[in-house]
Design an enzyme around this catalytic site. Structure first.
Site, mmCIF file in Angstrom:
data_model
loop_
_atom_site.group_PDB
_atom_site.id
_atom_site.type_symbol
_atom_site.label_atom_id
_atom_site.label_comp_id
_atom_site.label_asym_id
_atom_site.label_seq_id
_atom_site.Cartn_x
_atom_site.Cartn_y
_atom_site.Cartn_z
ATOM 1 N N GLU A 205 14.459 27.677 144.443
ATOM 2 C CA GLU A 205 13.103 27.713 144.987
ATOM 3 C C GLU A 205 12.759 29.129 145.433
ATOM 4 O OE1 GLU A 205 12.139 25.685 148.713
ATOM 5 O OE2 GLU A 205 14.242 25.747 149.316
ATOM 6 N N LYS B 158 6.310 21.380 146.820
ATOM 7 C CA LYS B 158 7.252 20.780 147.760
ATOM 8 C C LYS B 158 6.523 19.862 148.743
ATOM 9 C CE LYS B 158 11.206 22.295 150.610
ATOM 10 N NZ LYS B 158 11.959 23.498 151.035
ATOM 11 N N CYS C 57 14.496 21.072 147.230
ATOM 12 C CA CYS C 57 15.345 21.274 148.409
ATOM 13 C C CYS C 57 15.216 20.139 149.424
ATOM 14 C CB CYS C 57 15.055 22.630 149.041
ATOM 15 S SG CYS C 57 16.385 23.211 150.153
ATOM 16 N N SER D 98 19.195 26.696 150.144
ATOM 17 C CA SER D 98 19.937 25.989 151.188
ATOM 18 C C SER D 98 20.960 26.933 151.820
ATOM 19 C CB SER D 98 20.643 24.766 150.585
ATOM 20 O OG SER D 98 21.375 24.060 151.550
ATOM 21 N N LYS E 86 28.838 22.342 154.911
ATOM 22 C CA LYS E 86 27.547 21.845 154.420
ATOM 23 C C LYS E 86 27.613 21.446 152.949
ATOM 24 C CE LYS E 86 22.644 23.130 154.466
ATOM 25 N NZ LYS E 86 21.702 24.245 154.722
ATOM 26 N N ASN F 245 30.679 49.134 182.958
ATOM 27 C CA ASN F 245 29.637 49.289 181.949
ATOM 28 C C ASN F 245 29.483 50.725 181.472
ATOM 29 O OD1 ASN F 245 28.997 46.589 181.945
ATOM 30 N ND2 ASN F 245 27.262 46.779 183.342
ATOM 31 N N THR G 172 30.774 44.362 167.412
ATOM 32 C CA THR G 172 31.863 43.389 167.305
ATOM 33 C C THR G 172 31.730 42.216 168.270
ATOM 34 O OG1 THR G 172 33.205 44.691 168.850
ATOM 35 C CG2 THR G 172 33.440 45.178 166.506
ATOM 36 N N GLU H 171 30.877 35.563 173.803
ATOM 37 C CA GLU H 171 30.378 36.645 174.641
ATOM 38 C C GLU H 171 28.858 36.595 174.750
ATOM 39 O OE1 GLU H 171 31.856 40.190 172.898
ATOM 40 O OE2 GLU H 171 33.884 39.967 173.705
ATOM 41 N N LYS I 106 19.732 39.757 176.688
ATOM 42 C CA LYS I 106 20.727 40.410 175.834
ATOM 43 C C LYS I 106 20.735 39.772 174.447
ATOM 44 C CE LYS I 106 24.096 41.991 179.308
ATOM 45 N NZ LYS I 106 25.513 41.971 179.700
#
EC number: 6.3.5.1
Length: 660
Positions: free
Chosen positions: A44, A111, A163, A190, A196, A458, A482, A487, A616
């Site tokens: 699609e 669709k 879909c 998809s 899935k 920090n 990373t 986190e 954040k």
């Protein structure tokens, strides 16, 4: 026996990349013709790209999609093909699929069931097409039928579930079967999520069995637009049996799969089931085209050896992130990759993914093929091993402070050497001290660990960012951050410090799983690649930010809570939408080793940190969607930046624990 060769092709498209999208489509058409395919299903919105976002509203995008369709028509000689594009009908925009036979446009299917949950926002751009309705649209100076239509190719009736049309309870295919469909095509976009593919298999198998048809499912492939990875994984089934399964996570521009199906056999099944056929006037278009029969036997495509049912989460994680990273690198035209390698689990995972990316790429494309796809990095042309490619792509830097230890330095050096990355190290104490001294003088007092713990942690993380950015900018490289999902949930990361970067490859996965995956990578590794034993130096450590003085023996879990508890609380609170008392009730039995008072403290800590740190999550670098429990506010989980912080609900939790 009325046999036809049915095919699906997964395509690696890019939004608004008209020329490369066209080239991939034409290449797939040529490959289908060479394999004597009769009927081909393409994904699609493959002409424009699925992820065009609000650019779908642009008249130029709508018109160019039709212009590209016109360029594709001559390449469909001898084939019947379905392929997707945005289409305006009566001043409303639809997610449509063109059906083309032997160089001629026949009509369009629109669709009916739009995807509007999770990462999908189709109702923002498109209108759903009403079931049973057929309209008209003018293009290329002619009028064509559009909507809920089927196509008759020499007596073979073909319908489409686009879909999501196949994912709802009242599937479009059920009505197509009642109208006598012999073949149902599913052009899809998809997105990947863990496990899935098992759901897709079930949809395809049930469709072919329950509707007594042959069924072809296709999908997009690769990192199309930045956040979303498509795994391909095309499927063809007939009479309740899978007869072709395409490879997933391919690095190729397209993957064609095909199988021979017997139309007479499915019709006999339908007759035996005594299913009535309902004809709708004007809803079946005569294509005037006889689907060609194959004259040579070609074995159907089989799945990759690792792609078992159900698939291994470890394999899927390794392959999804590697493919997402590869496409992001090449489509962003970055000159390489940079990682601030701390010697801990998260940065080691990201570095390992770069190594896996090169391993998978070389295995499928070869050295020359990989270098061609990454032509913006000319030094790759000289590489003759995966490690040499990593050396040409990736620079890792260890940025020490007086709070760093020899263990993490050795670990960082070991991993960089094992994968072939360039490795640099420097000390940032002078920069940290300079900031501290400057601010201390300005405010008229000393900044101390006793009174300013968080600020001093920090500033170390933030002082690492400028050097890493400078290193990346020197070569036009992409700085990889990373951060992981655990986190992100509690804001255990320094904004503009360890979150600095242009892409966060592992921000969609929790820390507890990452630690397990690293053990798997140390001992087993992906099929055909094998382990990376040097990861033992990572797996032997207790995760720590190394931001407090060594005498403090800082650990991540000491700052937060055990990662297993954190992830359980996160799923209950965010995925399952439970309030604090309900979260406590949901997780209490899972952790009998902890007192109810301790669990209560951790649950309250989670909710307070979650609410405090939404800003954040709004600012994190783009990440890959890996499962339907994502915390990324740009693609999955929306939460207000400012909120009441669950004060009433947390008071109820404290009262429960006190009374109990």
């Amino acid at each position: 026996m009325n046999q036809l060769r049915l095919a699906s092709a997964a395509l690696n498209q890019t939004p608004l990349a008209w020329d490369s999208n066209l080239a991939n489509i034409v290449a797939a058409l040529d490959a289908a013709r060479a394999s004597e395919v009769s009927l081909l299903c393409l994904p699609e919105l493959c002409i424009s790209g699925y992820g065009c976002e609000d650019a779908f509203f642009a008249h130029g995008v709508q018109q160019t999609s039709l212009d590209i369709l016109a360029e594709i028509l001559p390449a469909t000689k001898g084939l019947a093909v379905a392929l997707g594009l945005p289409l305006v009908v009566e001043e409303q925009l639809f997610n449509a699929c063109a059906f083309v036979c032997n160089g001629l446009l026949i009509g369009f299917v629109a669709k009916q069931c739009l995807a509007g949950d999770g990462i999908h926002y189709e109702p923002r751009w498109f209108k759903p097409w009403p079931a049973g309705k057929v309209g008209e649209v003018t293009c290329f100076g002619e009028s064509f039928s559009v909507g809920d239509v089927m196509f008759d190719c020499g007596g073979v009736k073909i319908g489409m579930e686009v879909c999501r049309d196949a994912w709802v309870v009242e599937r479009t295919g059920k009505r197509l079967a009642a109208r006598g469909a012999d073949v149902i095509l599913n052009p899809s976009g998809s997105h990947f999520a863990f496990a899935k593919q098992e759901i897709r298999r079930d949809i395809v198998l049930r469709g072919s069995r329950d509707f007594h048809v042959s069924y072809a499912y296709t999908n997009l492939l690769g990192n199309e637009a930045g956040n979303v990875v498509y795994d391909g994984g095309t499927l063809i089934a007939t009479r309740g049996e899978l007869v072709a399964v395409g490879p997933r996570f391919s690095f190729a521009d397209y993957i064609l799969v095909h199988a021979d199906v017997d139309v007479d056999a499915t019709r006999a099944d339908r007759a035996e089931a005594n299913l009535p056929i309902i004809e709708l006037d004007g809803a079946t278009l005569d294509c005037g085209f006889q689907l060609p029969s194959a004259t040579k036997t070609i074995a159907p495509t089989q799945p990759s050896p690792w792609d078992t049912s159900p698939p291994s989460k470890e394999e899927e994680f390794a392959r999804a992130v590697s493919l997402g990273l590869f496409d992001y690198l090449r489509k962003s035209r970055a000159g390489g990759l940079v990682i601030s390698l701390s010697g801990g689990a998260d940065s080691a995972t990201v570095a390992t993914m770069v190594w896996l990316m090169t391993k998978f790429g070389v295995a499928e494309l070869g050295y020359e093929g990989l270098a061609r796809k990454l032509a913006q990095i000319p030094q790759l042309a000289e590489a003759s091993s995966a490690e040499e490619i990593v050396g040409a792509l990736l620079t890792c830097v260890y940025q020490a402070t007086r709070n760093s230890g020899e263990t993490t330095l050795k670990a960082a050096c070991t991993i960089a050497s094992a994968i072939g990355a360039n490795f640099l190290e420097w000390n940032i104490d002078a920069m940290v001290d300079g900031y501290v001294d400057t601010v201390s003088k300005a405010i008229g007092r000393s900044i101390t660990w006793k009174g300013d713990d968080t600020a001093l942690q920090n500033i170390q993380a933030r002082a690492r960012a400028p050097g890493a950015w400078l290193l990346a900018n020197l070569s036009g490289s992409l700085l990889l951050t990373t951060s992981n999902r655990s986190e992100a949930a509690v804001g255990y990361a320094t904004m503009d410090g360890d979150t600095a970067g242009g892409l966060a490859p592992i921000a969609g996965i929790d820390k507890a799983y990452l630690l397990e995956w690293l053990k798997w990578m140390e001992r087993t590794g992906p099929e055909g690649i094998g382990p990376l034993p040097e990861l033992a130096v990572i797996n032997a450590q207790t995760p720590t930010a190394e931001l407090r003085p060594v005498s403090e023996s800082q650990t991540d879990e000491g700052d937060l809570m055990p990662y297993r508890v954190l992830d359980a609380v996160e799923r209950a609170a965010i995925r399952d939408k439970l309030m604090p008392v309900e979260v406590f009730q949901a997780v209490q039995d899972r952790f009998p080793e902890y007192s109810k008072e301790q669990l209560g403290i951790w649950i309250e800590r989670f909710f307070r940190l979650w609410c405090r740190n939404q800003w954040k999550r709004e600012r994190y670098a783009p990440s890959f969607h890996l499962d339907d429990e994502n915390l990324d506010p740009k693609s999955w989980c929306r939460f207000p930046i400012l909120s009441g912080g669950f004060e009433r609900e947390l008071a109820e939790l404290r009262e429960l624990l006190t009374d109990g």
